[in-house]
Structure formats: structure tokens, C-alpha cells
Design a protein around this motif. Sequence first.
Motif, short mmCIF file in Angstrom:
data_model
loop_
_atom_site.label_atom_id
_atom_site.label_comp_id
_atom_site.label_asym_id
_atom_site.label_seq_id
_atom_site.Cartn_x
_atom_site.Cartn_y
_atom_site.Cartn_z
N GLU A 193 0.74 -1.11 -0.06
CA GLU A 193 0.08 -0.03 0.06
C GLU A 193 0.82 1.21 0.21
O GLU A 193 0.62 2.22 -0.64
N THR A 194 1.87 1.35 0.73
CA THR A 194 2.92 2.30 0.88
C THR A 194 3.43 2.73 -0.61
O THR A 194 3.74 3.59 -0.93
N LEU A 195 3.91 1.51 -1.30
CA LEU A 195 4.55 1.46 -2.39
C LEU A 195 3.73 2.32 -3.44
O LEU A 195 3.96 3.19 -4.28
N ARG A 196 2.36 1.79 -3.47
CA ARG A 196 1.29 2.42 -4.40
C ARG A 196 1.11 3.99 -4.03
O ARG A 196 1.19 4.83 -5.17
N ARG A 197 1.05 4.11 -2.83
CA ARG A 197 1.00 5.80 -2.44
C ARG A 197 2.29 6.39 -2.96
O ARG A 197 2.06 7.51 -3.42
N ARG A 198 3.26 5.90 -2.47
CA ARG A 198 4.56 6.64 -2.91
C ARG A 198 4.79 6.85 -4.39
O ARG A 198 5.31 7.92 -4.79
N THR A 199 4.26 5.74 -5.02
CA THR A 199 4.52 5.85 -6.50
C THR A 199 3.53 6.89 -6.85
O THR A 199 3.92 7.66 -7.99
N GLU A 200 2.25 6.95 -6.49
CA GLU A 200 1.46 8.05 -6.85
C GLU A 200 1.94 9.53 -6.54
O GLU A 200 1.72 10.42 -7.45
N VAL A 201 2.39 9.62 -5.30
CA VAL A 201 2.71 11.06 -4.86
C VAL A 201 3.95 11.37 -5.37
O VAL A 201 4.21 12.69 -5.72
N LEU A 202 5.17 10.43 -5.20
CA LEU A 202 6.42 10.85 -5.46
C LEU A 202 6.87 10.73 -6.90
O LEU A 202 7.89 10.91 -7.53
#
Length: 214
Positions: free
Chosen positions: A108-117
Motif C-alpha cells: 500500500e505504501t509503495l502504491r501511494r509513494r508511486t502516485e505521490v512521488l
Amino acid sequence: MSSRLGLYLWAVGRYPEAADLNQRTLALHREISPEETEETLTLQTNMVTDHRARGDFIAGTRLSEEVFVKSKRLFGEDDPEALHAAFQHGLSLRLLGRYREAAALDEETLRRRTEVLGPDHLLTFSTNASLILDWREAGEYVRARVEQERFTANFKARFGDDSPDAAIVTFYLAVARRKHGEHSSALDLSSTAFDQLSFLYGDNHPTTIASALG
């Protein structure tokens, strides 16, 4: 400032001093105001690393979960601070042996960081590397090996073959192949990683020694 000093003390191995400073500084903040702030959450994250340094992974995981929940509430799930707290809690879960929970959170963190960063940000790569470790520790060697191959190619394409971290990534690929039963190619990669790390850090550096033993 105190939170950065605590990190410095921890980095140079002065763990009891770091823990004492972080606890005293947090207490002072609490006397001024009970409200959570970015500074108080940073201090608590530092205290998570203090627990880990003492080998108290249960206390570290309990606190990292608290920081994670508070960070989401204070900043929102996609804020960099909340994503850092999520990453730290994933690490805590893995150190405690709760590998599948760690993997679920890191995914989940990877998905969010990919979207944000974006996919090429160093923090996105760090989260991906953590997820691969979760899978490997959970015994999912095929999945970890396949993803490590992809990760290594992408990392070196982004940061270059000669970056210090590229040697560490090469070592992790060697471990993934060895866990998958590819001992010959794993040995070749380990030798390559050892030579690179020895050149960068010297033969007696912990990372170089780990590559020799890996």
C-alpha cells in the motif's frame, strides 16, 4: 533540533544517550502542549529506532503503529510524513516476524509513494526494496527473485551502475537468486558486490562483510 541530535547520537552508536534525549525532549513538548505536531511525531519515530537498537521489537512495533495512526490523522494518508510513518511501521512488523502484514502495508505504501512521488523517486525505490524483503522473509522466494531482478534493472537504469547503492542492490539480487536455488549465479553476483563494496567502503565495513557472508 533536538530530534536531529537524537538521530546523530543513534547514528554514532550512543543509543542510551539518544533514547534519554528523545524521551526528555518529548516530555518537554508534552508540558508545553498535549497536541501532536510534526516535531513530536519525529521524536516518537526516533524512539522507535531506540527500541530497535535495544532489540525491543515489540515496543518498537507498538510505538510505530501509534505514530502511523497519528500521522494519518494529522497529515492525511498521502502526506510524505504519513508515508514515512507507514514505511517505518512496515519495517517494525518485518523485524517482529510479521512478514505478511509488513508486505501488505508496504504494498500500500509503495502504491501511494508511486502516485505521490513518482516511480523513480529514491523513497519509492526504498519502499519497493522493503516489500521484496518482506516476501523473501515470508518464504516467497520466486516472487522475491522475480521482483528483485526487475528492481535491480530499474534502479541501475535510474541511478547508474557505479552508485554506492547499486552495489548493495547487486548483493540483494545475489541473495534473492541464492534463496531461489540459483547458487552459481548468486556466487558470481556476491563476488561482484563484494569487490564493489570493498572498493567503496573497505574490507572491514559491515556492509562489505555482509556481502562476503551472503
